[in-house]
Design a protein around this motif. Structure first.
Motif, PDB file in Angstrom:
ATOM      1  N   SER A 130      -3.352  -1.436  21.944  1.00  0.00           N
ATOM      2  CA  SER A 130      -4.183  -0.714  21.376  1.00  0.00           C
ATOM      3  C   SER A 130      -4.562  -0.964  19.860  1.00  0.00           C
ATOM      4  O   SER A 130      -5.618  -1.233  19.292  1.00  0.00           O
ATOM      5  CB  SER A 130      -4.266   0.906  21.457  1.00  0.00           C
ATOM      6  OG  SER A 130      -4.176   1.372  22.761  1.00  0.00           O
ATOM      7  N   PHE A 131      -3.463  -1.146  19.173  1.00  0.00           N
ATOM      8  CA  PHE A 131      -3.582  -1.336  17.575  1.00  0.00           C
ATOM      9  C   PHE A 131      -3.980  -3.012  17.551  1.00  0.00           C
ATOM     10  O   PHE A 131      -4.930  -3.125  16.742  1.00  0.00           O
ATOM     11  CB  PHE A 131      -2.308  -1.225  17.060  1.00  0.00           C
ATOM     12  CG  PHE A 131      -2.120  -1.508  15.613  1.00  0.00           C
ATOM     13  CD1 PHE A 131      -2.509  -0.511  14.765  1.00  0.00           C
ATOM     14  CD2 PHE A 131      -1.903  -2.846  15.084  1.00  0.00           C
ATOM     15  CE1 PHE A 131      -2.719  -0.759  13.461  1.00  0.00           C
ATOM     16  CE2 PHE A 131      -1.701  -2.987  13.587  1.00  0.00           C
ATOM     17  CZ  PHE A 131      -2.113  -1.872  12.767  1.00  0.00           C
ATOM     18  N   ALA A 134      -7.718  -3.360  19.026  1.00  0.00           N
ATOM     19  CA  ALA A 134      -8.399  -2.372  18.724  1.00  0.00           C
ATOM     20  C   ALA A 134     -10.068  -3.067  18.566  1.00  0.00           C
ATOM     21  O   ALA A 134     -11.019  -2.315  18.950  1.00  0.00           O
ATOM     22  CB  ALA A 134      -7.983  -1.737  17.090  1.00  0.00           C
ATOM     23  N   SER A 150     -11.313   2.313  12.896  1.00  0.00           N
ATOM     24  CA  SER A 150      -9.878   3.074  12.231  1.00  0.00           C
ATOM     25  C   SER A 150      -9.354   4.111  13.063  1.00  0.00           C
ATOM     26  O   SER A 150      -8.060   4.065  12.751  1.00  0.00           O
ATOM     27  CB  SER A 150     -10.408   3.420  10.803  1.00  0.00           C
ATOM     28  OG  SER A 150     -10.847   2.398  10.156  1.00  0.00           O
ATOM     29  N   ARG A 153      -6.944   2.608  15.699  1.00  0.00           N
ATOM     30  CA  ARG A 153      -5.800   2.224  15.076  1.00  0.00           C
ATOM     31  C   ARG A 153      -4.765   3.511  14.747  1.00  0.00           C
ATOM     32  O   ARG A 153      -3.495   3.034  14.709  1.00  0.00           O
ATOM     33  CB  ARG A 153      -5.934   1.073  14.140  1.00  0.00           C
ATOM     34  CG  ARG A 153      -6.388  -0.210  14.703  1.00  0.00           C
ATOM     35  CD  ARG A 153      -6.480  -1.310  13.494  1.00  0.00           C
ATOM     36  NE  ARG A 153      -6.650  -2.748  13.996  1.00  0.00           N
ATOM     37  CZ  ARG A 153      -7.383  -3.700  13.211  1.00  0.00           C
ATOM     38  NH1 ARG A 153      -7.704  -3.482  12.142  1.00  0.00           N
ATOM     39  NH2 ARG A 153      -7.252  -4.809  14.076  1.00  0.00           N
ATOM     40  N   THR A 154      -5.437   4.191  14.239  1.00  0.00           N
ATOM     41  CA  THR A 154      -4.610   5.175  13.624  1.00  0.00           C
ATOM     42  C   THR A 154      -3.959   6.112  15.079  1.00  0.00           C
ATOM     43  O   THR A 154      -2.779   6.455  14.875  1.00  0.00           O
ATOM     44  CB  THR A 154      -5.508   6.549  13.013  1.00  0.00           C
ATOM     45  OG1 THR A 154      -6.028   5.912  11.977  1.00  0.00           O
ATOM     46  CG2 THR A 154      -4.418   7.704  12.465  1.00  0.00           C
ATOM     47  N   TRP A 157      -0.679   4.656  16.930  1.00  0.00           N
ATOM     48  CA  TRP A 157       0.503   5.244  16.681  1.00  0.00           C
ATOM     49  C   TRP A 157       1.313   6.174  17.284  1.00  0.00           C
ATOM     50  O   TRP A 157       2.615   6.348  17.472  1.00  0.00           O
ATOM     51  CB  TRP A 157       0.688   5.176  15.167  1.00  0.00           C
ATOM     52  CG  TRP A 157       0.443   3.846  14.319  1.00  0.00           C
ATOM     53  CD1 TRP A 157      -0.675   3.686  13.608  1.00  0.00           C
ATOM     54  CD2 TRP A 157       1.061   2.528  14.221  1.00  0.00           C
ATOM     55  NE1 TRP A 157      -0.527   2.430  13.156  1.00  0.00           N
ATOM     56  CE2 TRP A 157       0.416   1.729  13.446  1.00  0.00           C
ATOM     57  CE3 TRP A 157       2.340   2.332  14.892  1.00  0.00           C
ATOM     58  CZ2 TRP A 157       0.973   0.516  13.364  1.00  0.00           C
ATOM     59  CZ3 TRP A 157       2.787   0.821  14.620  1.00  0.00           C
ATOM     60  CH2 TRP A 157       1.987   0.045  13.927  1.00  0.00           C
TER      61      TRP A 157
END
Length: 220
Positions: A130-131, A134, A150, A153-154, A157
């Motif tokens: 996913s990161f 993205a 954003s 990506r947040t 985690w």
């Protein structure tokens, strides 16, 4: 003296095992078990849904409709991770119940070990995928907005914890502790509820702050 200590701690261990035994699952009336399990299970599901609802409320007030749109773009990804979690957790819980019913404690333990391994590996793969991808994921879900990128990506985690949390909740219920798993879910939701307005309003972190609050709640 040594023999007395061993006898004392052995007795304490036996009392603890009796108090925390899951053997009542095979002896208690079905109606009683349904009530004992249904309420914590329903509350856990409602609390899990609160994460997205609370985020939407605070983001709508602090960021606006574009912030709501950004989180909605990422929502299918969250649903996908939850689906993997439920597949591993509910599948493991069903097999645990069968093993415990057959008095196969070691097989039940092995099932949990394998499931936890799959959860950790699956969570890491989901987070990294996913990161790294993205931008492509955002376009696939219909957005090129930087807010959506954003946010994805947040929350990426937190995917290992988002996967482990509902999966272990199902496993803990199968082991005879539905109220414990419910309390764990409530703790995470309350932390998210407290941190969301702090990150969004005073710290002015927008959708990223909402994502951080969600991740912290899942970790807790």
């Amino acid at each position: 003296s040594d023999m007395r200590l061993r006898a004392y701690f052995g007795q304490k261990k036996g009392i603890y095992a009796m108090e925390h035994s899951n053997q009542f699952l095979g002896t208690a009336p079905v109606g009683k078990l349904m009530k004992q399990y249904a309420v914590p299970c329903i509350i856990s599901l409602l609390v899990g849904a609160l994460y997205n609802i609370v985020d939407q409320i605070f983001i709508g007030q602090g960021v606006g409709y574009l912030g709501n749109a950004a989180t909605n773009v990422a929502f299918p990804l969250v649903v996908l991770v939850n689906a993997i979690a439920l597949m591993l957790g509910d599948g493991c819980a069903a097999n645990i119940s069968l093993c415990l019913g057959r008095k196969q404690q070691r097989e039940a333990d092995d099932t949990i070990s394998h499931s936890v391994t799959l959860m950790i590996v699956g969570g890491i793969i989901c987070a990294l995928g996913s990161f790294l991808f993205a931008p492509q994921i955002a376009v696939l879900f219909g957005s090129t907005d930087t807010e959506a990128l954003s946010y994805i990506r947040t929350i990426a985690w937190g995917f290992p914890f988002q996967l482990i949390c509902p999966a272990l909740t199902a496993i803990i219920r199968a082991d005879g502790c539905p109220q414990y798993s419910m309390k764990c879910m409530i703790v995470g939701a309350v932390i998210n509820l407290i941190l969301d307005p702090i990150f969004i309003f005073p710290l002015e972190m927008g959708v990223v702050g909402a994502g951080i609050a969600t991740v912290i709640g899942q970790v807790a």
